[in-house]
Design a protein around this motif. Structure first.
Motif, PDB file in Angstrom:
ATOM      1  N   PRO A  12       0.840  -1.201   0.000  1.00  0.00           N
ATOM      2  CA  PRO A  12       0.000   0.000   0.000  1.00  0.00           C
ATOM      3  C   PRO A  12       0.881   1.260   0.000  1.00  0.00           C
ATOM      4  O   PRO A  12       1.886   1.316   0.710  1.00  0.00           O
ATOM      5  CB  PRO A  12      -0.778  -0.116   1.314  1.00  0.00           C
ATOM      6  CG  PRO A  12      -0.725  -1.550   1.678  1.00  0.00           C
ATOM      7  CD  PRO A  12       0.568  -2.080   1.141  1.00  0.00           C
ATOM      8  N   GLU A  44      -2.864   1.714  10.941  1.00  0.00           N
ATOM      9  CA  GLU A  44      -3.124   0.333  10.486  1.00  0.00           C
ATOM     10  C   GLU A  44      -4.494   0.236   9.831  1.00  0.00           C
ATOM     11  O   GLU A  44      -4.648  -0.390   8.779  1.00  0.00           O
ATOM     12  CB  GLU A  44      -3.111  -0.626  11.681  1.00  0.00           C
ATOM     13  CG  GLU A  44      -1.782  -1.287  11.930  1.00  0.00           C
ATOM     14  CD  GLU A  44      -1.877  -2.177  13.167  1.00  0.00           C
ATOM     15  OE1 GLU A  44      -2.694  -3.116  13.161  1.00  0.00           O
ATOM     16  OE2 GLU A  44      -1.151  -1.905  14.146  1.00  0.00           O
ATOM     17  N   ALA A  45      -5.498   0.845  10.472  1.00  0.00           N
ATOM     18  CA  ALA A  45      -6.855   0.773   9.929  1.00  0.00           C
ATOM     19  C   ALA A  45      -6.909   1.471   8.568  1.00  0.00           C
ATOM     20  O   ALA A  45      -7.581   1.014   7.655  1.00  0.00           O
ATOM     21  CB  ALA A  45      -7.854   1.409  10.892  1.00  0.00           C
ATOM     22  N   PHE A  46      -6.177   2.588   8.452  1.00  0.00           N
ATOM     23  CA  PHE A  46      -6.161   3.301   7.173  1.00  0.00           C
ATOM     24  C   PHE A  46      -5.493   2.445   6.098  1.00  0.00           C
ATOM     25  O   PHE A  46      -5.987   2.359   4.970  1.00  0.00           O
ATOM     26  CB  PHE A  46      -5.418   4.634   7.344  1.00  0.00           C
ATOM     27  CG  PHE A  46      -5.421   5.491   6.104  1.00  0.00           C
ATOM     28  CD1 PHE A  46      -6.597   6.038   5.640  1.00  0.00           C
ATOM     29  CD2 PHE A  46      -4.250   5.740   5.409  1.00  0.00           C
ATOM     30  CE1 PHE A  46      -6.615   6.829   4.502  1.00  0.00           C
ATOM     31  CE2 PHE A  46      -4.249   6.523   4.265  1.00  0.00           C
ATOM     32  CZ  PHE A  46      -5.443   7.073   3.807  1.00  0.00           C
ATOM     33  N   VAL A  47      -4.422   1.789   6.455  1.00  0.00           N
ATOM     34  CA  VAL A  47      -3.718   0.932   5.491  1.00  0.00           C
ATOM     35  C   VAL A  47      -4.614  -0.238   5.088  1.00  0.00           C
ATOM     36  O   VAL A  47      -4.656  -0.628   3.924  1.00  0.00           O
ATOM     37  CB  VAL A  47      -2.355   0.471   6.062  1.00  0.00           C
ATOM     38  CG1 VAL A  47      -1.723  -0.607   5.199  1.00  0.00           C
ATOM     39  CG2 VAL A  47      -1.409   1.660   6.194  1.00  0.00           C
ATOM     40  N   GLU A  48      -5.392  -0.771   6.049  1.00  0.00           N
ATOM     41  CA  GLU A  48      -6.351  -1.836   5.714  1.00  0.00           C
ATOM     42  C   GLU A  48      -7.366  -1.341   4.688  1.00  0.00           C
ATOM     43  O   GLU A  48      -7.793  -2.084   3.806  1.00  0.00           O
ATOM     44  CB  GLU A  48      -7.097  -2.298   6.979  1.00  0.00           C
ATOM     45  CG  GLU A  48      -6.274  -3.165   7.917  1.00  0.00           C
ATOM     46  CD  GLU A  48      -6.933  -3.356   9.292  1.00  0.00           C
ATOM     47  OE1 GLU A  48      -6.422  -4.142  10.083  1.00  0.00           O
ATOM     48  OE2 GLU A  48      -7.949  -2.692   9.588  1.00  0.00           O
ATOM     49  N   ILE A  49      -7.740  -0.058   4.830  1.00  0.00           N
ATOM     50  CA  ILE A  49      -8.750   0.492   3.905  1.00  0.00           C
ATOM     51  C   ILE A  49      -8.188   0.643   2.499  1.00  0.00           C
ATOM     52  O   ILE A  49      -8.856   0.322   1.523  1.00  0.00           O
ATOM     53  CB  ILE A  49      -9.260   1.866   4.424  1.00  0.00           C
ATOM     54  CG1 ILE A  49     -10.150   1.661   5.643  1.00  0.00           C
ATOM     55  CG2 ILE A  49     -10.017   2.623   3.332  1.00  0.00           C
ATOM     56  CD1 ILE A  49     -10.589   2.952   6.299  1.00  0.00           C
ATOM     57  N   ILE A  50      -6.966   1.136   2.393  1.00  0.00           N
ATOM     58  CA  ILE A  50      -6.447   1.477   1.054  1.00  0.00           C
ATOM     59  C   ILE A  50      -5.810   0.311   0.319  1.00  0.00           C
ATOM     60  O   ILE A  50      -5.571   0.385  -0.870  1.00  0.00           O
ATOM     61  CB  ILE A  50      -5.439   2.651   1.109  1.00  0.00           C
ATOM     62  CG1 ILE A  50      -4.201   2.300   1.937  1.00  0.00           C
ATOM     63  CG2 ILE A  50      -6.098   3.915   1.622  1.00  0.00           C
ATOM     64  CD1 ILE A  50      -3.087   3.338   1.853  1.00  0.00           C
ATOM     65  N   LYS A  51      -5.518  -0.779   1.030  1.00  0.00           N
ATOM     66  CA  LYS A  51      -4.781  -1.847   0.340  1.00  0.00           C
ATOM     67  C   LYS A  51      -5.692  -2.711  -0.522  1.00  0.00           C
ATOM     68  O   LYS A  51      -6.889  -2.750  -0.326  1.00  0.00           O
ATOM     69  CB  LYS A  51      -3.972  -2.666   1.331  1.00  0.00           C
ATOM     70  CG  LYS A  51      -4.700  -3.744   2.078  1.00  0.00           C
ATOM     71  CD  LYS A  51      -3.706  -4.442   3.004  1.00  0.00           C
ATOM     72  CE  LYS A  51      -4.413  -5.501   3.827  1.00  0.00           C
ATOM     73  NZ  LYS A  51      -3.696  -5.935   5.001  1.00  0.00           N
ATOM     74  N   THR A  57      -7.103  -4.492  12.925  1.00  0.00           N
ATOM     75  CA  THR A  57      -7.535  -3.402  13.810  1.00  0.00           C
ATOM     76  C   THR A  57      -9.001  -3.567  14.160  1.00  0.00           C
ATOM     77  O   THR A  57      -9.769  -4.191  13.432  1.00  0.00           O
ATOM     78  CB  THR A  57      -7.389  -2.020  13.148  1.00  0.00           C
ATOM     79  OG1 THR A  57      -8.255  -1.949  12.014  1.00  0.00           O
ATOM     80  CG2 THR A  57      -5.961  -1.755  12.724  1.00  0.00           C
ATOM     81  N   LYS A  86     -17.376  -2.767   2.757  1.00  0.00           N
ATOM     82  CA  LYS A  86     -15.965  -2.460   3.021  1.00  0.00           C
ATOM     83  C   LYS A  86     -15.863  -1.151   3.808  1.00  0.00           C
ATOM     84  O   LYS A  86     -16.581  -0.192   3.522  1.00  0.00           O
ATOM     85  CB  LYS A  86     -15.249  -2.321   1.675  1.00  0.00           C
ATOM     86  CG  LYS A  86     -13.749  -2.195   1.764  1.00  0.00           C
ATOM     87  CD  LYS A  86     -13.136  -2.117   0.361  1.00  0.00           C
ATOM     88  CE  LYS A  86     -11.627  -2.036   0.361  1.00  0.00           C
ATOM     89  NZ  LYS A  86     -11.048  -0.900   1.035  1.00  0.00           N
ATOM     90  N   PHE A 103     -13.100   6.286   8.773  1.00  0.00           N
ATOM     91  CA  PHE A 103     -13.372   6.152  10.204  1.00  0.00           C
ATOM     92  C   PHE A 103     -12.865   7.373  10.935  1.00  0.00           C
ATOM     93  O   PHE A 103     -12.026   8.109  10.439  1.00  0.00           O
ATOM     94  CB  PHE A 103     -12.686   4.903  10.767  1.00  0.00           C
ATOM     95  CG  PHE A 103     -11.182   4.974  10.694  1.00  0.00           C
ATOM     96  CD1 PHE A 103     -10.513   4.565   9.564  1.00  0.00           C
ATOM     97  CD2 PHE A 103     -10.440   5.488  11.752  1.00  0.00           C
ATOM     98  CE1 PHE A 103      -9.125   4.650   9.478  1.00  0.00           C
ATOM     99  CE2 PHE A 103      -9.053   5.571  11.674  1.00  0.00           C
ATOM    100  CZ  PHE A 103      -8.406   5.146  10.535  1.00  0.00           C
TER     101      PHE A 103
END
Lengths: 424, 253
Positions: A277, A417-424, B71, B108, B112
Motif C-alpha cells: 500500500p 493500520e486501519a487506514f492501510v487496511e482500507i487502502i490496500k 484493527t 468495506k 473512520f
C-alpha cells in the motif's frame, strides 16, 4: 567516531545533555533505520552523515569559518539559500524534531505551543545543538504566529538574530514586500562579509541550489515505481540531510543513489514489496529526528511514496530561473521562485491542494495521510478543506494530529493500520 | 471449519467461535491487569482451526500467541456487515475509544474517525461518572432515564467532568438529572463525530455502551431515525475478527 569533546566544549554545549541526546538519537536511528531490509547501498553515505552530524560536519563548518565563511542558520525554506551561497556563506537548517528540556521551555513559552517551536527552544536552552551554536547569524522568519511571537523571546537568547518578514498572500504588493525583504537580507549578508554580491556570485548560488533541487526531484520521481526502490524513511532522511550537508557533495551523493535506484527499478527490485500500500504524507515538516509517524506507517508494510512538506517536495519543488543578466533580474527570479511555496500561512492556498492531488497521482499513492503538529493552526485548519477536496476525487485521507511525544503511539498505530487496511 | 475471533479491549475481552457462520461459543472476561493470562483462560476449553485477534491489546497476543491481527476498525466493520448485511455505518463506544466507521455498499470500511488520546466520552468516562453519583456503570442508564432535562455538563475530560458533577451535587441537584446530563454530553460528542463524517444509514450502535438504554434512546432522538442495536453489542468486534480469520491467508503484502 573521533573525539569531538573539545569542539563541543568550545561551542558551549552541555556535555551531559548532549551525550543523552546523542545516545537517544543513536538508539532511535539503529532501531528505525538500520533494521530496514533491502536498503540501497547508497544509503551508507547518509548513515555516515547522520553518525557524524554533530561531529565531522560541525568540524567542517568550523573549518569553513576559519577560512572566513559565515554560517547562517535558519528555520524555514523561505530563507533563500541562493543568496546565502552567493554571499560566500553556508546555510544550515536548525529545525528540531525532538522534545528536549521541556520544563525549561515551558518557563518561557505557553504549553500549547507546537512541538517544532518548543523543540528548537529546548535545543537552545539545553545547549545541545551544535548547528545553532556554530551559526554566525540565525535567521527567524515570520511565518505562523507561533514562530513570529516566539522569536521575540528567542532573539534574546542568541547573538546575531536576524528577523525576516514574509508576506501572507501572493498579491503584487506581497511580492514587492518579499523582494524588499530579500534585498535587506542581501545587504545584511554583505555587511557581515564586507563583500558585495556580484551577478556571477548569484548565478553560482542559483546553480548550486538548483542542482540540489534537481537531484532531490529525481529521487522523488523514482519513488513512483512499484515496488518502491527506497523506503519513505530513507527518502525522508535524505531530505532532512539536505539542510545540513555541504550542498555540492550532497547533490553528488543524491545523484549517485538515484543511479543505483534506477538500476534497481530496471530489475524490479524494491526496498518494499511490490503492491505494498502506497501512502503520501502531507502537512507539517518532519525535522531530524522526528521519524515517529513514518516509522509507524512503514511498520504496517505500507510504503511512503512522497512528502508534501517543507522537508520534502514543498521546499524543493521549484527551480530558480538563472537566465537574467542583472542583479535585479536575478533577484526577481528568486522572489518569484520563493513566492511559489505553498505554505499554509498563505491565504488563499489552493495551490497546495492542487499539488497534493498532483503528487498523489504522480507517485501512484493509494491514500494521503495528513500530518498536523498539534497546535499548528495553519496546517490543521487547512487539513479539513484538504480532506474534503481530496475525497471529492476519491482519494482516501486520514487526518492525524500529534506531537513529538511517544504517549500516543498506540492510538496512532491503530489509526494508521486501519487506514492501510482500507487502502490496500 | 471453526473460526475464532478474540477482541482484547481495554475493559473486557470477548471470544467468539463460529462454525459455518453460526456462533457456537461466546465468552467474555474482564481484561484486568494481565490480559495474556485472561486470553489463555478463555481459549483453554475451545477448539478452532483459525483465529484472528483484534482490539487495543491485539499486539500483545500477536507476540504471545503468534495470532494474526486486525484493527478493531476493520473488525467492527466486518462484524457489523456479517450481523446486519446492508449496514452502512457503525458507532462503537467502548471502554476507552469512540469510533465512527463508514461502510460502503460492498461492506468495506471506507472511512473512520476515532477520539483522541483521552477517554473523553467513552465507557470509561461513564463508569467514572457512575461512581461519582453512587451508581454502577450498568445502572447509570436506567437512573438517567428517570432524570429531568435542564442541567448541562460541559467538560468532556473525565477529570474536569468529575469536579463539575461534584459541584452540581453540592448545589443540591438531583443525581438522576445529573446522570441524564452526562448521557447527553456523551451523546452530543458522538453525534458530532457522526455528523463530521457525513455517514450513511442504517447505523449500528455497538460496543459496551450500546447496552445503555438511555444512550440508545438519546441517539435515536438526536438522529431522528432508528438505529440497529445488535443482540450482543460487545461481541461485534470479536465476531468480525472471526469472519476475517476465515478469510485470512498468511501472506504479508
Amino acid at each position: 567516531m573521533a573525539d569531538y569533546t573539545q569542539m563541543w566544549t568550545d561551542l558551549g554545549l552541555n556535555h551531559d545533555n548532549h551525550n543523552a541526546l546523542l545516545d537517544n538519537l543513536g538508539q532511535a536511528y539503529q532501531s528505525i533505520f538500520m533494521t530496514q531490509e533491502n536498503r540501497p547501498e547508497g544509503m551508507s553515505y547518509f548513515d555516515f552523515v547522520m553518525s557524524e552530524a554533530h561531529g565531522l560536519r560541525i568540524q567542517e563548518l568550523r573549518e569553513e569559518q576559519e577560512a572566513g565563511r559565515k554560517i547562517i542558520g535558519s528555520f524555514c525554506v523561505f530563507v533563500p539559500e541562493e543568496i546565502i551561497l552567493a554571499a560566500g556563506c553556508t546555510a544550515v537548517g536548525l529545525c528540531a524534531g525532538a522534545d528536549f528540556a521541556q520544563e525549561e521551555v515551558e518557563k518561557v513559552l505557553p504549553r500549547n505551543t507546537c512541538s517544532l517551536i518548543k523543540s528548537f527552544f529546548g535545543f537552545k536552552l539545553g545547549k545541545v545543538c551544535p548547528y545553532m551554536e556554530v551559526s554566525d547569524m540565525i535567521v527567524g522568519e515570520n511565518t505562523c504566529d507561533g514562530k513570529k511571537k516566539s522569536f521575540e523571546v528567542f532573539k534574546e537568547m542568541v547573538p546575531n538574530f536576524y528577523q525576516m518578514d514574509l508576506p501572507q498572500t501572493k498579491t503584487p504588493m506581497a511580492r514587492h514586500m518579499l523582494k524588499q525583504e530579500f534585498k535587506s537580507f542581501v545587504e545584511k549578508l554583505e555587511e557581515m562579509t564586507g563583500k558585495r554580491i556580484t551577478i556571477e556570485d548569484l548565478k553560482q548560488g542559483i546553480a548550486t541550489v538548483n542542482a540540489k533541487r534537481q537531484a532531490l526531484r529525481r529521487l522523488s520521481m523514482l519513488r513512483a515505481a512499484d515496488p518502491a526502490p527506497i523506503s519513505g524513511l530513507d527518502a525522508l532522511l535524505i531530505n532532512q540531510i539536505a539542510f545540513l550537508d555541504n550542498p555540492i557533495r550532497f547533490t553528488e551523493k543524491v545523484n549517485a543513489i538515484c543511479d543505483e535506484l534506477e538500476l534497481l527499478i530496471k530489475e524490479t527490485k524494491g526496498a518494499k514489496k511490490a503492491k505494498a500500500p502506497r501512502v503520501l504524507i502531507s502537512g507539517c515538516p518532519m525535522a531530524i529526528p522526528n521519524w515517529k509517524l513514518p516509522s509507524i506507517i512503514e511498520s504496517t508494510g505500507a510504503v511512503i511514496v512522497g512528502e508534501e512538506s517543507c522537508i520534502g517536495e514543498r521546499g524543493q519543488r521549484n527551480l530558480t530561473d538563472d537566465s537574467a543578466d542583472s542583479l535585479e533580474g536575478l533577484m526577481n527570479a528568486i522572489v518569484d521562485r520563493y513566492l511559489k511555496i505553498d505554505c499554509a500561512v498563505f491565504t488563499p492556498n489552493q495551490e497546495r491542494v492542487n499539488h497534493i492531488k498532483e503528487m498523489s497521482q504522480q507517485y501512484n499513492a493509494d491514500g494521503v495521510i495528513h500530518y498536523g503538529l498539534q497546535f499548528c493552526q495553519p496546517y490543521i485548519m487547512e487539513s479539513f478543506s484538504v480532506e474534503k477536496e481530496l475525497e471529492k476525487q476519491n482519494i482516501s485521507v486520514l487526518r492525524l494530529e500529534t506531537d513529538y511525544s511517544q504517549e500516543d503511539m498506540g492510538q496512532l498505530s491503530t489509526r494508521v493500520e486501519a487506514f492501510v487496511e482500507i487502502i490496500k | 471449519m471453526r473460526v475464532a475471533g478474540i477482541d482484547i479491549g481495554s475493559r473486557s475481552i470477548e471470544l467468539i467461535v463460529l462454525e459455518d457462520g453460526q456462533v457456537v461459543h461466546s465468552k467474555q472476561a474482564e481484561s484486568g491487569y494481565n490480559p495474556i493470562e485472561r486470553v489463555k483462560e478463555l481459549i483453554s476449553d475451545v477448539s478452532f482451526d483459525k483465529i484472528m485477534a483484534t482490539g487495543y491489546g491485539r499486539g500483545i497476543v500477536e507476540v504471545a500467541f503468534d495470532y494474526p491481527t486486525v484493527t478493531e476498525i476493520k473488525a467492527y466493520g466486518a462484524g457489523a456487515t456479517a450481523l446486519y448485511p446492508g449496514v452502512r455505518s457503525v458507532l462503537d463506544i467502548g471502554g476507552q475509544d469512540t469510533k465512527v466507521i463508514s461502510i460502503n455498499e460492498m461492506g468495506k470500511v471506507v472511512k473512520f474517525e476515532m477520539n483522541d488520546k483521552c477517554a473523553a466520552g467513552t465507557g470509561k468516562f461513564l463508569e467514572m461518572m457512575a461512581t461519582s453519583l453512587g451508581y454502577q456503570a450498568q445502572t447509570l442508564g436506567a437512573a438517567a432515564q428517570k432524570g429531568t432535562e435542564g442541567i448541562e455538563i460541559n467538560s468532556m475530560c473525565a477529570v474536569f467532568a468529575e469536579s463539575e458533577v461534584t459541584s452540581l451535587l453540592a448545589k443540591g441537584c438531583d443525581r438522576n438529572d445529573i446522570a441524564l446530563a452526562i448521557h447527553q454530553s456523551v451523546c452530543r460528542r458522538a453525534i458530532g463525530m457522526i455528523r463530521r463524517q457525513n455517514i450513511s444509514t442504517p447505523l449500528m450502535f455497538a460496543g459496551g455502551v450500546a447496552n445503555n438504554t438511555c444512550m440508545v434512546q438519546l441517539l435515536k432522538e438526536a438522529l431522528g431515525e432508528d438505529i440497529i442495536i445488535p443482540e450482543n453489542p460487545q461481541f461485534v468486534g470479536a465476531h468480525g475478527a472471526a469472519i476475517l480469520a476465515s478469510q485470512y491467508e498468511p501472506t504479508p503484502y
